[in-house]
Design a protein around this motif. Structure first.
Motif, PDB file in Angstrom:
ATOM      1  N   ASP A 141       0.594  -1.246  -0.031  1.00  0.00           N
ATOM      2  CA  ASP A 141      -0.048  -0.184  -0.065  1.00  0.00           C
ATOM      3  C   ASP A 141       0.942   1.379  -0.023  1.00  0.00           C
ATOM      4  O   ASP A 141       0.529   2.363  -0.650  1.00  0.00           O
ATOM      5  N   GLY A 142       1.915   1.212   0.766  1.00  0.00           N
ATOM      6  CA  GLY A 142       2.611   2.544   0.744  1.00  0.00           C
ATOM      7  C   GLY A 142       2.155   3.625   1.761  1.00  0.00           C
ATOM      8  O   GLY A 142       1.510   3.446   2.502  1.00  0.00           O
ATOM      9  N   PHE A 143       2.418   4.773   1.192  1.00  0.00           N
ATOM     10  CA  PHE A 143       2.291   5.978   1.888  1.00  0.00           C
ATOM     11  C   PHE A 143       0.540   6.262   1.465  1.00  0.00           C
ATOM     12  O   PHE A 143       0.248   6.270   0.261  1.00  0.00           O
ATOM     13  N   GLN A 144      -0.316   6.718   2.457  1.00  0.00           N
ATOM     14  CA  GLN A 144      -1.564   7.188   2.264  1.00  0.00           C
ATOM     15  C   GLN A 144      -1.822   8.232   3.004  1.00  0.00           C
ATOM     16  O   GLN A 144      -1.144   8.646   4.022  1.00  0.00           O
ATOM     17  N   GLU A 145      -2.694   9.075   2.457  1.00  0.00           N
ATOM     18  CA  GLU A 145      -3.163  10.116   3.218  1.00  0.00           C
ATOM     19  C   GLU A 145      -4.467   9.763   4.245  1.00  0.00           C
ATOM     20  O   GLU A 145      -5.276   8.945   3.683  1.00  0.00           O
ATOM     21  N   GLU A 146      -4.420  10.355   5.314  1.00  0.00           N
ATOM     22  CA  GLU A 146      -5.405  10.029   6.364  1.00  0.00           C
ATOM     23  C   GLU A 146      -5.647  11.148   7.255  1.00  0.00           C
ATOM     24  O   GLU A 146      -4.595  12.013   7.401  1.00  0.00           O
ATOM     25  N   MET A 147      -6.948  11.349   7.629  1.00  0.00           N
ATOM     26  CA  MET A 147      -7.231  12.257   8.629  1.00  0.00           C
ATOM     27  C   MET A 147      -6.794  11.904   9.899  1.00  0.00           C
ATOM     28  O   MET A 147      -7.275  10.966  10.748  1.00  0.00           O
ATOM     29  N   VAL A 148      -5.963  12.746  10.561  1.00  0.00           N
ATOM     30  CA  VAL A 148      -5.383  12.334  11.981  1.00  0.00           C
ATOM     31  C   VAL A 148      -5.641  13.357  12.754  1.00  0.00           C
ATOM     32  O   VAL A 148      -5.372  14.480  12.504  1.00  0.00           O
ATOM     33  N   TYR A 267       5.754  10.625  14.128  1.00  0.00           N
ATOM     34  CA  TYR A 267       6.508  11.254  13.067  1.00  0.00           C
ATOM     35  C   TYR A 267       7.805  10.284  13.012  1.00  0.00           C
ATOM     36  O   TYR A 267       8.430   9.993  14.141  1.00  0.00           O
ATOM     37  N   ASP A 268       8.248  10.022  11.745  1.00  0.00           N
ATOM     38  CA  ASP A 268       9.318   9.240  11.499  1.00  0.00           C
ATOM     39  C   ASP A 268      10.210   9.803  10.326  1.00  0.00           C
ATOM     40  O   ASP A 268       9.759   9.983   9.299  1.00  0.00           O
ATOM     41  N   GLU A 269      11.504  10.120  10.898  1.00  0.00           N
ATOM     42  CA  GLU A 269      12.306  10.574  10.109  1.00  0.00           C
ATOM     43  C   GLU A 269      12.813   9.718   8.618  1.00  0.00           C
ATOM     44  O   GLU A 269      12.713  10.211   7.569  1.00  0.00           O
ATOM     45  N   THR A 273      11.890  10.750   5.015  1.00  0.00           N
ATOM     46  CA  THR A 273      12.940  10.868   3.782  1.00  0.00           C
ATOM     47  C   THR A 273      12.467   9.858   2.549  1.00  0.00           C
ATOM     48  O   THR A 273      12.659  10.418   1.520  1.00  0.00           O
ATOM     49  N   ALA A 274      12.151   8.835   2.980  1.00  0.00           N
ATOM     50  CA  ALA A 274      11.727   7.885   1.714  1.00  0.00           C
ATOM     51  C   ALA A 274      10.664   8.587   1.070  1.00  0.00           C
ATOM     52  O   ALA A 274      10.699   8.256  -0.440  1.00  0.00           O
ATOM     53  N   TYR A 275       9.674   9.006   1.695  1.00  0.00           N
ATOM     54  CA  TYR A 275       8.445   9.530   1.015  1.00  0.00           C
ATOM     55  C   TYR A 275       8.840  10.789   0.226  1.00  0.00           C
ATOM     56  O   TYR A 275       8.583  10.738  -1.038  1.00  0.00           O
ATOM     57  N   GLN A 276       9.624  11.924   0.792  1.00  0.00           N
ATOM     58  CA  GLN A 276      10.501  12.954  -0.007  1.00  0.00           C
ATOM     59  C   GLN A 276      10.861  12.552  -1.258  1.00  0.00           C
ATOM     60  O   GLN A 276      10.849  13.225  -2.079  1.00  0.00           O
ATOM     61  N   LYS A 283       6.238  17.064   2.676  1.00  0.00           N
ATOM     62  CA  LYS A 283       5.396  16.470   3.691  1.00  0.00           C
ATOM     63  C   LYS A 283       6.053  15.629   4.594  1.00  0.00           C
ATOM     64  O   LYS A 283       6.848  14.965   4.373  1.00  0.00           O
ATOM     65  N   ASP A 284       5.492  15.775   5.957  1.00  0.00           N
ATOM     66  CA  ASP A 284       6.205  14.958   6.957  1.00  0.00           C
ATOM     67  C   ASP A 284       5.655  13.301   6.999  1.00  0.00           C
ATOM     68  O   ASP A 284       4.325  13.422   6.561  1.00  0.00           O
ATOM     69  N   VAL A 285       6.052  12.526   7.250  1.00  0.00           N
ATOM     70  CA  VAL A 285       5.385  11.243   7.326  1.00  0.00           C
ATOM     71  C   VAL A 285       5.259  10.639   8.725  1.00  0.00           C
ATOM     72  O   VAL A 285       5.935  10.685   9.465  1.00  0.00           O
ATOM     73  N   TYR A 286       3.931   9.982   9.256  1.00  0.00           N
ATOM     74  CA  TYR A 286       3.610   9.499  10.418  1.00  0.00           C
ATOM     75  C   TYR A 286       3.272   8.095  10.319  1.00  0.00           C
ATOM     76  O   TYR A 286       2.593   7.710   9.477  1.00  0.00           O
ATOM     77  N   VAL A 287       3.911   7.509  11.064  1.00  0.00           N
ATOM     78  CA  VAL A 287       3.859   5.795  11.389  1.00  0.00           C
ATOM     79  C   VAL A 287       2.541   5.564  12.341  1.00  0.00           C
ATOM     80  O   VAL A 287       2.592   6.179  13.389  1.00  0.00           O
ATOM     81  N   LYS A 288       1.659   4.998  11.631  1.00  0.00           N
ATOM     82  CA  LYS A 288       0.460   4.510  12.839  1.00  0.00           C
ATOM     83  C   LYS A 288       0.980   3.359  13.481  1.00  0.00           C
ATOM     84  O   LYS A 288       1.253   2.157  12.741  1.00  0.00           O
TER      85      LYS A 288
END
Length: 742
Positions: A141-148, A267-269, A273-276, A283-288
């Motif tokens: 699935d990879g990176f997803q947009e989610e309302m948090v 938040y995960d650096e 980095t992988a996403y950017q 944008k920053d990426v957050y791990v669920k």
């Protein structure tokens, strides 16, 4: 020398170039008997035109048309025709690249596996036959947009179970989804059958080689870069357990409570980095991230990762109750003493969800062989309690019409666990004491005497949250102890209030009696009851009783709410014997007088040589008449004609007589009452001339207790004068004396 070497090189190159193209191709060319790559094989077979079009649109023609090492579960044209019709797509050209990518990548398994290897597990030490039913695919699935929390964020799932101290996200692991298949070799080896397959796929026929609900029609089509298995259905990537809960309204309450209490977005650096780098987005990426106390993270597509490929052989299972049954449980159980879910301690949520989670793939026919994360058997009837069963990408999902009726929510332990007035007792039950496991055991019946936080604090006990340690301040002296000493004291007191009562022995406290506390496997001390009060040895010393202020019945017994503590005695048992001997016309007097004048006894402290405070003993004390008989028999100093005792021995022989006599009437390591719980050969404090242990035999049944010495002489306890409480001990009066003989 350099010129010479260069000349040789030039000559060699000229010779190579002089070779004909035909000879070069013959030596280095592709072998004629080598199969074509997967893409070309699909073209040659002629019944995969829709799949080829999908591969083209997904951008995988070059990958599958050249190198690689794949297993492809290839849907044929008939499969695509059904798929298009079911999805309302007019023709294959109307499949977009996103959908095409899902179909192709989920059909591709890393590495090439013939049928005979698909059922084998690729362990770190080699192939393990018939242990596998899953393989990792190329889809993720990879990176997803989610309302948090009201904000749109880029989210990625954790790709590891967030066990305490473990990483929840490993860079470079894309959390690839797994594909499940069902092959005879595996099914038979695991004692599974078509029943297990059809429980998940009731509309499909078990063929002996199924891919999810599809059947494999042609196996082991060999290609240069892999193996093709032809299937009769198109499979879209399965959702995982987390996605199932998040998107199925039937379980929305189960998921909402889970997400609000046991999920964090961190938040995960590395993920950022992988996403950017991938998206050129800043944008920053957050791990669920799921709570580390849970059995597993429902969004983790990998299994335990104790071995790299362990996901081939096992998966997770969740039993999720539907909204109505969960709401009923919340109203009737969880919120019986709490005002709302918002104020429930976190550990309650952790336990509730762990009760519904299994760190294995739970096969329907083998359900009785699995335990949940709380180590309880699964309490579901497959014929009535399961609303749906699904194979998902990372495990099995069972939607249920009932909750897992966990011990924690229906036992005497529950009385403390689900009531904010008993947090101190609950804390101690849960902190490794083992009391939680004892009192929550639904298979054994208990009576629990439970003090509230107010009672404990009023009597000197508390817990310092900032220092993570127990505190005890003596109400009498004001002295304070902390840490292990304070905890050990409270542990012993609360253990006095845990009573095995298989037949409801304490449901009526209006009479009187004695009973042993503690677990059956780890005996505690004895307590007594009388006229709706209870007391232990320490209560007798400080002359108070414990009153019952209420009770609650649970499935495995009764909880009594109490206004005081079942205190243990802190004085040596010698003082208890002394008090018994000082009563008017006491039958203990003669024995005590010998004890008091012996070298074993310190009258000031009450210490008896060889006894340790806090250790279990049983005192079998001959009554006055038995002592007189012992004198007449020459076993104790005194007048043998009249039986008049001489409490002050003259000479070493008489001193040893008295010492050995006393020691042989004290049983070590066991506290024995007339309840039938303890019998057989019991060690005494006496050692023989060679320093070996000596023993007394115990015949014990309810209401009867007989002591038999080494010569076979019997002494019966006298009920009206026995079962006297002391420090981890009982003092009995017996009608005969006991004598050790070689």
């Amino acid at each position: 020398m350099k010129i010479f070497n260069k000349s040789i090189f030039v000559i060699a190159m000229l010779l190579v170039l002089s070779c004909s193209d035909e000879e070069f191709d013959e030596y280095y060319g592709r072998p004629e008997d080598l199969e074509e790559p997967i893409y070309q094989i699909l073209e040659e077979r002629g019944n995969f035109t829709s799949l080829l079009a999908t591969i083209d649109k997904a951008g995988y023609k070059n990958i599958l048309g050249k190198s690689g090492y794949w297993t492809m579960f290839a849907p044929n044209d008939e499969a695509f025709s059904s798929f298009l019709q079911n999805e309302g797509i007019s023709n294959i050209e109307n499949i977009d690249s996103t959908l095409a990518g899902k179909i192709v990548r989920y059909a591709l398994v890393y590495n090439a596996f013939r049928t005979e290897r698909l059922s084998d597990y690729q362990s770190d030490t080699g192939w393990e036959e018939d242990l596998a039913f899953r393989r990792r695919t190329a889809y993720y699935d990879g990176f997803q947009e989610e309302m948090v929390d009201g904000q749109q964020r880029i989210v990625v799932s954790s790709n590891r179970n967030n066990a305490e101290g473990a990483d929840y996200y490993i860079p470079g692991d894309n959390n690839n989804k797994y594909l499940s298949y069902f092959i005879d070799e595996f099914m038979q080896a695991q004692n599974l059958s078509a029943y297990d397959y059809n429980f998940f796929f009731p509309e499909a026929n078990y063929s002996g080689f199924n891919l999810l609900s599809a059947a494999v029609q042609t196996e082991n089509i060999v290609a240069e870069n892999g193996i093709i298995h032809e299937v009769n259905k198109v499979s879209l990537p399965l959702i995982n357990l987390d996605q199932k809960l998040a998107n199925d309204e039937h379980y929305s309450l189960f998921y909402t409570i889970l997400k609000e209490n046991l999920v964090n977005y961190v938040y995960d650096e590395d993920a950022t980095t992988a996403y950017q780098n991938y998206s050129r987005n800043s944008k920053d990426v957050y791990v669920k991230v799921y709570d580390p106390a849970l059995a597993f993270s429902p969004n983790n597509e990998n299994f335990l990762k104790e071995a790299d490929n362990d996901g081939q052989s096992d998966a997770y299972t969740i039993f999720a109750p539907k909204n109505d049954v969960l709401q009923q449980f919340i109203d009737e159980v969880l919120l019986k003493n709490y005002s709302s879910l918002d104020v429930l301690p976190k550990y309650i949520f952790e336990d509730f969800y762990n009760a519904h989670m299994v760190q294995n793939a739970v096969w329907p026919s083998l359900l009785a062989g699995y335990n949940n994360e709380l180590n309880e058997e699964l309490r579901f009837d497959l014929s009535t309690d399961i609303a749906e069963a699904k194979v998902l990408s990372n495990g099995f999902f069972y939607g249920t019409n009932k909750i897992q009726e966990s011990n924690l929510f229906f036992s005497v332990y529950t009385s403390a666990y689900l009531d904010p007035e008993f947090t101190l007792a609950t804390r101690l039950f849960n902190d490794g004491s083992g009391y939680r496991e004892i009192t929550s055991n639904i298979n054994n019946r208990y009576t629990l005497f439970l003090p509230s936080d107010d009672v404990l604090r009023n009597l000197g006990f508390d817990y310092n949250i900032n220092r993570s340690e127990w505190v005890y301040t003596s109400p009498e002296t004001g002295n304070t102890v902390v840490g292990t000493i304070a905890r050990t004291r409270l542990t012993r007191i609360l253990y006095n209030g845990i009573i095995p009562t298989p037949n409801g022995e304490l449901n009526d406290l209006s009479g009187s009696g004695i009973i042993r506390s503690g677990d059956l496997d780890l005996p505690g001390e004895y307590i007594k009851w009388e006229n709706n009060t209870v007391y232990a040895a320490g209560n007798e010393v400080i002359e108070n009783r414990v009153n019952i202020i209420g009770y609650e019945d649970q499935r495995n017994g009764r909880t009594y709410y109490i206004d005081n503590l079942l205190e243990f005695s802190e004085e040596p048992p010698g003082l208890d014997i002394q008090r018994l001997a000082e009563e008017p016309e006491s039958p203990f007097t003669n024995f005590y007088n010998y004890l008091n004048n012996s070298s074993l006894y310190d009258a000031a402290s009450g210490n008896i040589q060889g006894l340790e405070i806090g250790t279990s003993y049983t005192f079998a004390i001959p009554n006055n008449e038995a002592i007189i008989q012992a004198v007449k028999d020459g076993e104790l100093p005194g007048d043998q004609e009249t039986g008049e005792p001489n409490y002050t021995p003259a000479g070493q022989f008489e001193i040893d007589q008295v010492t050995d006599f006393i020691r042989y009437h004290i049983l070590a390591t066991r506290t024995i009452s007339d309840d039938g719980l303890t019998g057989g050969q019991i060690e005494t404090l006496l050692q023989d001339d060679l320093g070996e242990k000596t023993y007394i035999s115990i015949l014990n049944s309810t209401g009867e207790l007989t002591f038999i010495d080494s010569a076979g002489r019997e002494a019966n306890y006298i009920p009206s004068q026995s079962n006297n409480l002391a420090d981890r001990s009982l003092i009995h009066l017996i009608d005969n004396y006991l004598l050790y003989t070689n």
